[in-house]
Design a protein around this motif. Structure first.
Motif, PDB file in Angstrom:
ATOM      1  N   GLY A 183       7.115  22.865  -7.789  1.00  0.00           N
ATOM      2  CA  GLY A 183       8.222  22.174  -8.444  1.00  0.00           C
ATOM      3  C   GLY A 183       8.835  21.062  -7.627  1.00  0.00           C
ATOM      4  N   HIS A 184       8.151  20.600  -6.583  1.00  0.00           N
ATOM      5  CA  HIS A 184       8.704  19.530  -5.756  1.00  0.00           C
ATOM      6  C   HIS A 184       7.824  18.298  -5.813  1.00  0.00           C
ATOM      7  CE1 HIS A 184      11.725  22.180  -4.254  1.00  0.00           C
ATOM      8  NE2 HIS A 184      10.791  23.090  -4.072  1.00  0.00           N
ATOM      9  N   SER A 185       8.416  17.174  -5.392  1.00  0.00           N
ATOM     10  CA  SER A 185       7.709  15.908  -5.542  1.00  0.00           C
ATOM     11  C   SER A 185       6.445  15.870  -4.684  1.00  0.00           C
ATOM     12  CB  SER A 185       8.634  14.753  -5.174  1.00  0.00           C
ATOM     13  OG  SER A 185       9.185  14.960  -3.895  1.00  0.00           O
ATOM     14  N   ARG A 186       6.523  16.433  -3.493  1.00  0.00           N
ATOM     15  CA  ARG A 186       5.347  16.429  -2.624  1.00  0.00           C
ATOM     16  C   ARG A 186       4.608  17.743  -2.845  1.00  0.00           C
ATOM     17  NH1 ARG A 186       2.690  12.461   0.296  1.00  0.00           N
ATOM     18  NH2 ARG A 186       4.679  11.403   0.131  1.00  0.00           N
ATOM     19  N   ARG A 187       3.344  17.653  -3.217  1.00  0.00           N
ATOM     20  CA  ARG A 187       2.618  18.838  -3.647  1.00  0.00           C
ATOM     21  C   ARG A 187       2.037  19.617  -2.467  1.00  0.00           C
ATOM     22  NH1 ARG A 187      -1.852  16.565  -6.737  1.00  0.00           N
ATOM     23  NH2 ARG A 187      -1.568  15.030  -5.093  1.00  0.00           N
ATOM     24  N   PHE A 188       1.790  20.891  -2.700  1.00  0.00           N
ATOM     25  CA  PHE A 188       1.197  21.772  -1.693  1.00  0.00           C
ATOM     26  C   PHE A 188      -0.092  21.171  -1.155  1.00  0.00           C
ATOM     27  CE2 PHE A 188      -1.255  25.448  -0.321  1.00  0.00           C
ATOM     28  CZ  PHE A 188      -0.322  26.138   0.426  1.00  0.00           C
TER      29      PHE A 188
END
Ligand SMILES: [Zn+2]
Ligand SMILES: [Zn+2]
Length: 281
Positions: A179-184
């Motif tokens: 759910g964040h802009s920078r992905r896993f």
């Protein structure tokens, strides 16, 4: 390169009898490249101890300071870093672009109503700001430094430092969860194959329910990152200020069991311990 951990605690210093083993000082790392020179990451309260040791050597104190972001726990050590009061000290600050300005605000604002009795421009050390690493790879002391934006309130940067075949990835104050802009996946690529990954693991999975959006990770997410990125060693840091030594040991034990269940039983995992050091390779 050699990496020394001067501060491993997250959010606020946590001194006391229950944090003696892993330490109560906030984030500060010292990196000594094989080629010479010195790079320091973050100016948490652990920086005071580093300063005292550097002054003991009697040599001029000269280094690059990489700041991950501008939260208090990563800046508050600088006013108590004794070499800033020495004329032969030179510090070049780089990293998160907003952090240098934040660093100057930790001092007095010259109106007598700041946070500290001394103003930034009264410091005897030469302190400059090189706003470079956020815009692309930076070469320092024979070390190539890359950065990655983090999932953290008000932002931040993680760093990868390469010297020859060896690399250190340092990422603190980062929420790996969905759910964040920078992905896993971006972090997996950034940390790929490094010798040592040091990552924020402030929370247990069961604590996360109340801490979504606070910008920190669970050991579960960090172990998954280390396994997927095939890192050679993992160190968990930014210990929660309320986590006792016993709590950190339990978190570490769970992280090691999880790595084994992910098919990586030989992955060395430590909890960051103030005063400890690592040598790459
Ligand atoms: Zn922090
Ligand atoms: Zn932070």
């Amino acid at each position: 390169m050699e990496i020394k951990l001067w501060g491993t605690r997250g959010s606020i210093p946590a001194p006391g009898a229950k944090t003696l083993e892993f330490g109560g000082n906030t984030t500060c790392l010292e990196i000594l490249p094989e080629a010479g020179g010195r790079i320091v990451i973050d100016a948490g309260t652990g920086m005071r101890l580093l300063g005292d040791q550097l002054l003991e050597s009697g040599e001029p104190v000269i280094f690059h300071l990489l700041l991950t972001h501008n939260h208090w726990d990563h800046l508050l050590g600088l006013p108590f870093f004794a070499p800033v009061y020495q004329e032969d000290t030179e510090i070049i600050v780089d990293g998160w672009p907003h952090a240098f300005q934040a660093l100057t605000k930790v001092f007095d604002n010259q109106m007598g109503n700041g946070f500290f009795p001394v103003a930034f421009d009264q410091l005897k050390a030469k302190i400059g700001f090189l706003n470079r690493v956020a815009r692309g790879p930076l070469s320092l002391e024979g070390v190539i430094i890359d950065s990655i934006p983090l999932n953290h309130p008000q932002g931040g940067l993680g760093f990868r430092l390469r010297e020859g075949e060896n690399s250190l990835v340092f990422i603190t104050d980062n929420e790996l969860g969905a759910g964040h802009s920078r992905r896993f996946r971006d972090f997996v690529l950034f940390a790929k194959g490094c010798n040592l990954l040091i990552h924020d693991a402030q929370y247990l999975p069961e604590e996360m329910e109340n801490h979504h959006g606070w910008g920190h990770s669970t050991y579960e997410e960090v172990v998954r990152l280390a396994v997927e990125a095939r890192v050679q060693r993992l160190v968990l840091t930014h210990h929660d200020p309320g986590r006792t030594d016993e709590g950190v040991r339990q978190l570490l034990e769970r992280a090691r069991k999880l790595a084994a269940s992910h098919g990586a039983p030989d992955l060395p995992i430590d909890a960051a311990r103030e005063g400890s050091s690592y040598h790459l390779p």
